[in-house]
Design an enzyme around this catalytic site. Structure first.
Site, PDB file in Angstrom:
ATOM      1  N   PRO A  10       0.783  -1.232   0.000  1.00 35.40           N
ATOM      2  CG  PRO A  10      -0.145  -1.124   2.124  1.00 35.40           C
ATOM      3  CD  PRO A  10       0.519  -2.072   1.175  1.00 35.40           C
ATOM      4  CG  ASN A  11      -0.179   4.274   1.429  1.00 37.99           C
ATOM      5  OD1 ASN A  11      -1.193   4.754   0.938  1.00 37.99           O
ATOM      6  ND2 ASN A  11      -0.155   3.761   2.642  1.00 37.99           N
ATOM      7  NE  ARG A  18       4.014   6.617   1.662  1.00 45.47           N
ATOM      8  CZ  ARG A  18       4.276   5.391   2.056  1.00 45.47           C
ATOM      9  NH1 ARG A  18       4.697   4.486   1.177  1.00 45.47           N
ATOM     10  NH2 ARG A  18       4.119   5.046   3.304  1.00 45.47           N
ATOM     11  CE1 TYR A  23       9.029   5.095   3.187  1.00 42.26           C
ATOM     12  CE2 TYR A  23       7.379   6.820   3.053  1.00 42.26           C
ATOM     13  CZ  TYR A  23       7.943   5.748   3.718  1.00 42.26           C
ATOM     14  OH  TYR A  23       7.410   5.324   4.906  1.00 42.26           O
ATOM     15  CG  ASN A  75       8.412  -1.960   0.049  1.00 39.32           C
ATOM     16  OD1 ASN A  75       7.928  -2.127   1.160  1.00 39.32           O
ATOM     17  ND2 ASN A  75       8.987  -0.830  -0.318  1.00 39.32           N
ATOM     18  CB  ALA A  78       1.837   0.168   6.351  1.00 39.91           C
ATOM     19  CG  ASP A  88       0.022 -17.387   8.313  1.00 41.26           C
ATOM     20  OD1 ASP A  88       1.169 -17.490   8.788  1.00 41.26           O
ATOM     21  OD2 ASP A  88      -1.004 -17.358   9.029  1.00 41.26           O
ATOM     22  CD  GLU A  99      11.158  -7.457   5.246  1.00 41.29           C
ATOM     23  OE1 GLU A  99      11.612  -8.498   5.762  1.00 41.29           O
ATOM     24  OE2 GLU A  99      10.671  -6.522   5.914  1.00 41.29           O
ATOM     25  CG  HIS A 101      11.264  -2.294   4.106  1.00 40.37           C
ATOM     26  ND1 HIS A 101       9.900  -2.195   3.995  1.00 40.37           N
ATOM     27  CD2 HIS A 101      11.514  -3.485   4.696  1.00 40.37           C
ATOM     28  CE1 HIS A 101       9.350  -3.284   4.510  1.00 40.37           C
ATOM     29  NE2 HIS A 101      10.306  -4.091   4.940  1.00 40.37           N
ATOM     30  CB  SER A 103      12.724   4.248   4.912  1.00 43.10           C
ATOM     31  OG  SER A 103      11.694   3.377   5.343  1.00 43.10           O
ATOM     32  NE  ARG A 108      10.631   5.736   8.631  1.00 40.39           N
ATOM     33  CZ  ARG A 108       9.602   5.716   7.786  1.00 40.39           C
ATOM     34  NH1 ARG A 108       9.579   4.832   6.794  1.00 40.39           N
ATOM     35  NH2 ARG A 108       8.606   6.576   7.911  1.00 40.39           N
ATOM     36  NE  ARG A 112       7.175   4.264   9.882  1.00 38.59           N
ATOM     37  CZ  ARG A 112       6.067   4.381   9.152  1.00 38.59           C
ATOM     38  NH1 ARG A 112       5.713   3.440   8.299  1.00 38.59           N
ATOM     39  NH2 ARG A 112       5.314   5.463   9.246  1.00 38.59           N
TER      40      ARG A 112
HETATM   41  C1  DQA Z   1       8.369   1.095   3.609  1.00 39.72           C
HETATM   42  C2  DQA Z   1       8.500   1.242   5.125  1.00 39.72           C
HETATM   43  C3  DQA Z   1       7.158   1.043   5.820  1.00 39.72           C
HETATM   44  O1  DQA Z   1       7.291   1.213   7.222  1.00 39.72           O
HETATM   45  C4  DQA Z   1       6.142   2.051   5.317  1.00 39.72           C
HETATM   46  O2  DQA Z   1       4.881   1.803   5.896  1.00 39.72           O
HETATM   47  C5  DQA Z   1       6.055   2.081   3.829  1.00 39.72           C
HETATM   48  C6  DQA Z   1       7.295   2.008   3.051  1.00 39.72           C
HETATM   49  C7  DQA Z   1       9.697   1.427   2.885  1.00 39.72           C
HETATM   50  O3  DQA Z   1       9.827   1.036   1.737  1.00 39.72           O
HETATM   51  O4  DQA Z   1      10.550   2.093   3.445  1.00 39.72           O
HETATM   52  O5  DQA Z   1       4.997   2.243   3.268  1.00 39.72           O
HETATM   53  O6  DQA Z   1       8.038  -0.248   3.306  1.00 39.72           O
END
Ligand code: DQA
Length: 146
Positions: A10-11, A18, A23, A75, A78, A88, A99, A101, A103, A108, A112
């Site tokens: 998401p996002n 954003r 980011y 990624n 959240a 799962d 995985e 990210h 950031s 942080r 997180r």
């Molecule tokens: C994120 C880190 C997460 O905590 C955050 O909710 C995101 C982006 C990152 O790529 O740094 O949406 O996954």
């Protein structure tokens, strides 16, 4: 030729506008293009999927068997910090994943720092911005190739 799935939670569709201080300025489409180029250069196929919905991400993970996906780059955004459901799903299909990210989630807010994915991932890349995606594809190509 292997099939790599780049999954974004998401996002992340808002990347570029954003919170650029956290980011970066790259848009998701640009990151995907760069990742696809790297996969192509190794002779692998990269598909991508972004969703703001946990249920759609679960369904996409379930489809990895039908879609003959060999490796996932994920990624979870959240959902990283909340989703036993996605954890799962990944355990159920048993497809190796990295995985990612943008950031450094360990540096942080405390909420997180917890990831439901890191202990079951093949590897993790945090805090390197969009370069982390490129490194993840290169790593996946190397792992698949071996
Ligand atoms: C994120 C880190 C997460 O905590 C955050 O909710 C995101 C982006 C990152 O790529 O740094 O949406 O996954």
């Amino acid at each position: 030729m292997a099939n790599i799935l780049l999954l974004n939670g998401p996002n992340l569709n808002l990347l570029g506008t954003r919170e650029p201080d956290k980011y970066g300025n790259d848009h998701l489409e640009d990151i995907i293009k760069k990742c696809r180029k790297i996969a192509d250069s190794h002779g692998h196929n990269l598909t991508d999927f972004q969703s703001n919905s946990e249920h759609e991400l679960v369904e996409k993970i379930h489809l990895t068997k039908n879609d003959l996906i060999d490796f996932i780059l994920f990624n979870p955004a959240a959902f990283t910090h909340t989703s036993i459901v996605l954890r799962d799903a990944l355990l159920a299909v048993n497809v190796p994943f990295i995985e990612i990210h943008l950031s450094n989630i360990s540096a942080r807010e405390e909420y997180r720092n917890k990831s439901y994915f890191s202990d079951i991932a093949q590897g993790c890349i945090f805090g390197l911005g969009s370069v982390g995606y490129e490194l993840a594809v290169s790593a996946a190509c190397k792992i698949i190739g071996n």
